[in-house]
Scaffold this active site. Sequence first.
Site, short mmCIF file in Angstrom:
data_model
loop_
_atom_site.label_atom_id
_atom_site.label_comp_id
_atom_site.label_asym_id
_atom_site.label_seq_id
_atom_site.Cartn_x
_atom_site.Cartn_y
_atom_site.Cartn_z
N GLU A 95 0.83 -1.20 0.00
CA GLU A 95 0.00 0.00 0.00
C GLU A 95 0.87 1.25 0.00
O GLU A 95 1.92 1.31 0.66
CB GLU A 95 -0.94 0.00 1.21
CG GLU A 95 -2.00 -1.09 1.12
CD GLU A 95 -3.10 -0.96 2.14
OE1 GLU A 95 -4.28 -1.11 1.76
OE2 GLU A 95 -2.79 -0.71 3.33
N CYS A 122 0.40 -1.95 15.35
CA CYS A 122 0.58 -1.66 13.93
C CYS A 122 0.04 -2.79 13.07
O CYS A 122 0.41 -3.96 13.25
CB CYS A 122 2.06 -1.44 13.63
SG CYS A 122 2.44 -1.21 11.88
N GLY A 182 6.58 -1.84 6.37
CA GLY A 182 7.95 -2.29 6.49
C GLY A 182 8.84 -1.38 7.32
O GLY A 182 8.49 -0.25 7.67
N SER A 214 11.50 6.67 8.59
CA SER A 214 11.05 6.32 9.93
C SER A 214 11.51 4.91 10.29
O SER A 214 11.34 3.97 9.52
CB SER A 214 9.51 6.38 10.00
OG SER A 214 9.05 5.97 11.27
N LEU A 238 9.45 5.70 19.26
CA LEU A 238 9.86 5.48 20.65
C LEU A 238 8.76 4.74 21.43
O LEU A 238 8.94 3.60 21.84
CB LEU A 238 10.18 6.82 21.29
CG LEU A 238 11.00 6.81 22.58
CD1 LEU A 238 12.30 6.07 22.41
CD2 LEU A 238 11.26 8.25 23.03
N HIS A 239 7.65 5.41 21.70
CA HIS A 239 6.41 4.82 22.24
C HIS A 239 6.50 4.40 23.71
O HIS A 239 5.48 4.22 24.35
CB HIS A 239 5.93 3.64 21.41
CG HIS A 239 5.86 3.91 19.95
ND1 HIS A 239 5.28 5.04 19.43
CD2 HIS A 239 6.32 3.19 18.87
CE1 HIS A 239 5.36 5.02 18.11
NE2 HIS A 239 6.00 3.92 17.75
N CYS A 356 -1.16 6.31 10.04
CA CYS A 356 0.04 5.71 10.58
C CYS A 356 -0.30 4.43 11.35
O CYS A 356 -1.16 4.42 12.23
CB CYS A 356 0.72 6.71 11.52
SG CYS A 356 2.27 6.16 12.19
#
Length: 364
Positions: A95, A122, A182, A214, A238-239, A356
Amino acid sequence: MSTRPANFYDHTRDELLALASRWGFPPVHAARLWAYVYLAGVEDWRAMPELPARYRAKAEGELGFGRHATAAETHSADGFTRKYLLELSDGRRIETVLMRYTGRVTACISSQAGCAMGCVFCATGQMGFVRHLSPGEIVAQAMHVDAVLRGVGPGGALADAASDSPHERHERLRNLVLMGMGEPLHNYDAVMKAIDILRDPNGLALGAKKITLSTVGVVPGIRRLAEEKRPFHLAVSLHGATQEERAALVPAAKKWPLDELMDACRDYIARQQRRIFYEWTLIEGKNDTPESAHAVGRLLQGQLAQVNLIPLNPTTGYDGAPTGREAAKRFQEILAGYGLPSTVRQRRGIDIAAGCGQLAVAKR
């Protein structure tokens, strides 16, 4: 037994010139071919009259145009986002997203079919890894969006004059983010070659400041970027501000722990003299609290850094909820107290699963 022609888009301009020389032709013919494709958007050999017949016949036998077929195209209700389901030559699908903002258009492209990093929120991570994309398969996504913007149809012919946007004809692609399907640094060599092709001043000529890569935090790749002094923007997902919290959301943190990641990022900043954009997905009740914001502030204080806050986008494989506006604002205010600038990501294409962390396709 016949062999499939090499993908034109896998070649840099210098490689194309070298091919012409090996075939016994002057490099000027290859330069003209490059201009037909990248400047005029032409992929039809019959529409290249300036190429000598002998060279054209040789090139046509040796090179094919790996532009991806569009399996599906979806438009967001707000009119700012389009998502393209593109089919690769082996039948795999990826995509690619076209996003409109005030004064600019951005293409979000994929570097792999699937992803091996396994980030729990994700959709691409949930589908798992299928394969790496070649440089040409990465380049062809940018060319697909560029053709849409210029109103160029297959082979280089002008598309139907009717358009959803009055601004869409004769634009060129100028902004690129490798934030699609990816992990770019897991496919390092192919991604860097693709970026070099797209930055070629005789071609699409994308500026380094208009390109963002990214990564989930692949430490060897970050160190390589620093050593090679690659000039585009780097965004690091990071998260979580502690090793335990981050590893729960980003399994790759078990291989590249937070302290190693931060050491690599500091080295990158020192070598490049360039800020890092840290991405933080805001998940209600999990990592959006004042305590989390203070932890991020302490972790990044003193770095040349900016934090991009991204309210969680929904996926079928994760039941978390996005942070509300007030909590996001409070998070920003706390970061500001540590001298850290931040932005809250504009949401684009959520209704068509183009945001995202939402890109995914069925394995084939």
